[in-house]
Design a protein around this motif. Structure first.
Motif, PDB file in Angstrom:
ATOM      1  N   TRP A 105       1.048  -1.157   0.191  1.00 45.91           N
ATOM      2  CA  TRP A 105       0.136  -0.006   0.059  1.00 45.91           C
ATOM      3  C   TRP A 105       0.902   1.252   0.064  1.00 45.91           C
ATOM      4  O   TRP A 105       1.790   1.073   0.754  1.00 45.91           O
ATOM      5  N   ASP A 106       0.535   2.286  -0.777  1.00 42.76           N
ATOM      6  CA  ASP A 106       1.048   3.671  -0.792  1.00 42.76           C
ATOM      7  C   ASP A 106       0.517   4.310   0.273  1.00 42.76           C
ATOM      8  O   ASP A 106      -0.828   4.587   0.185  1.00 42.76           O
ATOM      9  N   ILE A 107       1.184   5.006   1.142  1.00 43.44           N
ATOM     10  CA  ILE A 107       0.516   6.119   2.003  1.00 43.44           C
ATOM     11  C   ILE A 107       0.811   7.437   1.478  1.00 43.44           C
ATOM     12  O   ILE A 107       1.852   8.011   1.122  1.00 43.44           O
ATOM     13  N   ILE A 108      -0.393   8.187   1.276  1.00 48.09           N
ATOM     14  CA  ILE A 108      -0.952   9.466   0.786  1.00 48.09           C
ATOM     15  C   ILE A 108      -0.526  10.449   1.817  1.00 48.09           C
ATOM     16  O   ILE A 108       0.063  11.670   1.528  1.00 48.09           O
ATOM     17  N   ALA A 109      -0.930  10.107   3.042  1.00 48.93           N
ATOM     18  CA  ALA A 109      -0.845  11.265   4.136  1.00 48.93           C
ATOM     19  C   ALA A 109      -0.829  10.293   5.385  1.00 48.93           C
ATOM     20  O   ALA A 109      -1.500   9.463   5.535  1.00 48.93           O
ATOM     21  N   ALA A 110       0.044  10.620   6.308  1.00 51.56           N
ATOM     22  CA  ALA A 110      -0.071  10.068   7.744  1.00 51.56           C
ATOM     23  C   ALA A 110      -0.473  11.070   8.980  1.00 51.56           C
ATOM     24  O   ALA A 110       0.227  11.983   8.811  1.00 51.56           O
ATOM     25  N   TYR A 111      -1.547  10.764   9.839  1.00 48.76           N
ATOM     26  CA  TYR A 111      -1.643  11.667  10.971  1.00 48.76           C
ATOM     27  C   TYR A 111      -1.439  11.150  12.030  1.00 48.76           C
ATOM     28  O   TYR A 111      -1.566   9.892  12.373  1.00 48.76           O
ATOM     29  N   GLY A 112      -0.975  11.957  13.141  1.00 54.58           N
ATOM     30  CA  GLY A 112      -0.674  11.440  14.368  1.00 54.58           C
ATOM     31  C   GLY A 112      -0.729  12.885  15.043  1.00 54.58           C
ATOM     32  O   GLY A 112      -0.692  13.848  14.888  1.00 54.58           O
TER      33      GLY A 112
END
Length: 165
Positions: A105-112
């Motif tokens: 899977w390609d991660i387009i945006a990661a939030y934390g």
């Protein structure tokens, strides 16, 4: 995919879960526009993956909260036990590597929101220009800051102009 933490990222703070545990009727507060943002990503065709340090035994409450707050349906990855700090970093790093390496899977945006999110995403090779951090660690270590516990500006600046999948 869009990867997001829940506590302190979608909810107002990490303490929201503990308030809910103490009072089963408590409805954890949401950061401003967090469900709106995730629905915009989903409407564009991106799968939303919830990667939380919450243990498995709170999965039903987690799914109920997401549904009640109109978050898009997506996988909820929870821990075997309560993890925090370094154990949360290790747990999340391993899962991100699994999502990108094993699943492709390609991660387009990661939030934390936590230092462990910043470190885990970095450990797994998520670029800082798509790592969005809210709360006290916003912008730390070269991540992109989400200011004032509010995703509204981020939606118009980043999510809305991003191409559909």
């Amino acid at each position: 995919v869009i990867l997001t933490d829940i506590d302190g990222t979608m909810t107002l703070s990490d303490e929201e879960l503990f308030k809910q545990i103490d009072d089963g009727n408590y409805d954890p507060l949401e950061n401003t526009s967090s469900s709106v943002m995730m629905n915009k990503w989903s409407d564009k065709g991106y799968e939303v993956v919830y990667l939380t340090a919450r243990p498995h035994n709170f999965r039903a409450e987690t799914r109920a909260w997401l549904q009640e707050h109109d978050f898009p349906v997506g996988p909820v990855i929870s821990a075997n036990e309560l993890v925090f700090d370094e154990s949360a970093r290790d747990y999340k790093s391993a899962w991100v590597e699994r999502l990108t390496g094993d699943f492709g899977w390609d991660i387009i945006a990661a939030y934390g929101n936590a230092e462990s999110d910043v470190q885990a995403y970095e450990d797994a090779g998520i670029p800082k220009d798509i790592t969005f951090i809210i709360g006290p660690f916003a912008g730390s270590s070269g991540t992109q800051a989400i200011e004032n516990n509010d995703y509204t500006a981020h939606i118009s600046d980043f999510v809305d102009p991003y191409p559909a999948n």
